[in-house]
Design a protein around this motif. Structure first.
Motif, mmCIF file in Angstrom:
data_model
loop_
_atom_site.group_PDB
_atom_site.id
_atom_site.type_symbol
_atom_site.label_atom_id
_atom_site.label_comp_id
_atom_site.label_asym_id
_atom_site.label_seq_id
_atom_site.Cartn_x
_atom_site.Cartn_y
_atom_site.Cartn_z
ATOM 1 N N GLN A 185 0.823 -1.199 0.000
ATOM 2 C CA GLN A 185 0.000 0.000 0.000
ATOM 3 C C GLN A 185 0.863 1.258 0.000
ATOM 4 O O GLN A 185 0.339 2.343 -0.057
ATOM 5 C CB GLN A 185 -0.920 0.004 1.229
ATOM 6 N N ASP A 186 2.161 1.068 0.100
ATOM 7 C CA ASP A 186 3.066 2.205 0.141
ATOM 8 C C ASP A 186 3.791 2.343 -1.189
ATOM 9 O O ASP A 186 4.096 1.361 -1.852
ATOM 10 C CB ASP A 186 4.109 2.028 1.253
ATOM 11 N N LYS A 187 4.052 3.581 -1.574
ATOM 12 C CA LYS A 187 4.786 3.859 -2.799
ATOM 13 C C LYS A 187 6.160 4.376 -2.406
ATOM 14 O O LYS A 187 6.285 5.441 -1.812
ATOM 15 C CB LYS A 187 4.052 4.904 -3.635
ATOM 16 N N VAL A 188 7.166 3.591 -2.728
ATOM 17 C CA VAL A 188 8.547 3.975 -2.469
ATOM 18 C C VAL A 188 9.269 3.926 -3.804
ATOM 19 O O VAL A 188 9.300 2.895 -4.454
ATOM 20 C CB VAL A 188 9.234 3.022 -1.458
ATOM 21 N N ASP A 225 -1.270 12.412 5.460
ATOM 22 C CA ASP A 225 -0.206 11.885 4.612
ATOM 23 C C ASP A 225 -0.500 12.199 3.154
ATOM 24 O O ASP A 225 -1.609 12.599 2.806
ATOM 25 C CB ASP A 225 -0.106 10.357 4.776
ATOM 26 N N TYR A 265 -0.916 10.734 -0.662
ATOM 27 C CA TYR A 265 -1.343 9.505 -1.324
ATOM 28 C C TYR A 265 -1.361 9.717 -2.826
ATOM 29 O O TYR A 265 -1.658 10.818 -3.301
ATOM 30 C CB TYR A 265 -2.752 9.096 -0.881
ATOM 31 N N GLN A 322 -1.944 4.354 -3.075
ATOM 32 C CA GLN A 322 -0.678 4.124 -2.386
ATOM 33 C C GLN A 322 -0.315 5.337 -1.541
ATOM 34 O O GLN A 322 -0.424 6.472 -2.002
ATOM 35 C CB GLN A 322 0.457 3.873 -3.391
ATOM 36 N N LYS A 323 0.118 5.072 -0.337
ATOM 37 C CA LYS A 323 0.649 6.127 0.532
ATOM 38 C C LYS A 323 2.063 6.406 0.042
ATOM 39 O O LYS A 323 2.846 5.484 -0.188
ATOM 40 C CB LYS A 323 0.652 5.640 1.971
ATOM 41 N N ILE A 324 2.399 7.676 -0.129
ATOM 42 C CA ILE A 324 3.721 8.053 -0.622
ATOM 43 C C ILE A 324 4.683 8.121 0.553
ATOM 44 O O ILE A 324 4.447 8.855 1.514
ATOM 45 C CB ILE A 324 3.671 9.401 -1.372
ATOM 46 N N ILE A 325 5.736 7.350 0.456
ATOM 47 C CA ILE A 325 6.769 7.322 1.488
ATOM 48 C C ILE A 325 7.960 8.122 0.979
ATOM 49 O O ILE A 325 8.566 7.775 -0.030
ATOM 50 C CB ILE A 325 7.222 5.873 1.801
ATOM 51 N N SER A 364 11.658 9.283 1.111
ATOM 52 C CA SER A 364 12.883 8.668 1.622
ATOM 53 C C SER A 364 14.085 9.487 1.190
ATOM 54 O O SER A 364 14.231 9.822 0.027
ATOM 55 C CB SER A 364 13.025 7.237 1.092
#
Length: 188
Positions: free
Chosen positions: A18-21, A160, A162, A176-179, A181
């Motif tokens: 569910q996360d976008k990395v 957050d 998304y 997707q939740k944007i992570i 980094s």
């Protein structure tokens, strides 16, 4: 047995991610497959093209970013130079009104508050048809239009960013939740 476990583990990760990395970095035209270079040269008259390699959990891709008619176009290719999709920035209000209302209702059902940050119209189809769309011509074959929308949303008292992908009927394809980094390597 250990190999099977590793394959199953990473397969399951892809299904439930569910996360976008992502990691994106600039590359030289000499590092781009000829097929991708030719597509861009035939599709855009603009001279300035920025090339990027993008790495994510789903693999690597090559992206060409071009400014044309005050819009940012992003052409995504696989590592062999085959076109995957074209994205062009648009204003949220440029989405047809009925579709925009469906998308707003869908987002509103998932988030207590949200603000649209960025919208891109995404075209998926055959190379010749995508080139026609870029040039403003009518494509000969059928193609798909999706809308990639980046929002800042509040959910469960957390705020957050998304990335949401909707099809041309307003159905949510992916969220997707944007992570963010700052690391130089990807963590999966």
């Amino acid at each position: 047995m250990r190999i099977l476990f590793v394959i199953l583990f990473f397969s399951a990760q892809g299904l439930y991610a569910q996360d976008k990395v992502e990691r994106e970095y600039k590359i030289k035209p000499s590092e781009v497959p000829a097929k991708a270079l030719d597509f861009i040269k035939e599709s855009f008259s603009e001279k300035k093209v920025n090339w990027y390699m993008e790495q994510s959990a789903s693999g690597k891709s090559i992206e060409a970013k071009i400014r044309k008619d005050d819009r940012l176009y992003s052409s995504e290719f696989d590592t062999l130079g085959n076109i995957q999709d074209i994205e062009v920035t648009v204003n949220f209000k440029e989405i047809p009104e009925a579709l925009r209302h469906i998308i707003e209702r869908n987002i509103g059902e998932q988030f207590s508050r949200f603000k649209v940050q960025k919208v891109q119209k995404q075209w998926i189809g055959k190379a010749a048809d995508l080139q026609s769309l870029i040039k403003g011509d009518k494509p000969k074959a059928k193609y798909k239009t999706n809308y990639e929308i980046v929002i800042t949303g509040r959910k469960d008292k957390h705020r957050d960013e998304y990335e949401l992908l909707f099809n041309e009927d307003g159905a949510l394809i992916r969220q997707q939740k944007i992570i963010e980094s700052n690391q130089q390597h990807l963590i999966f």
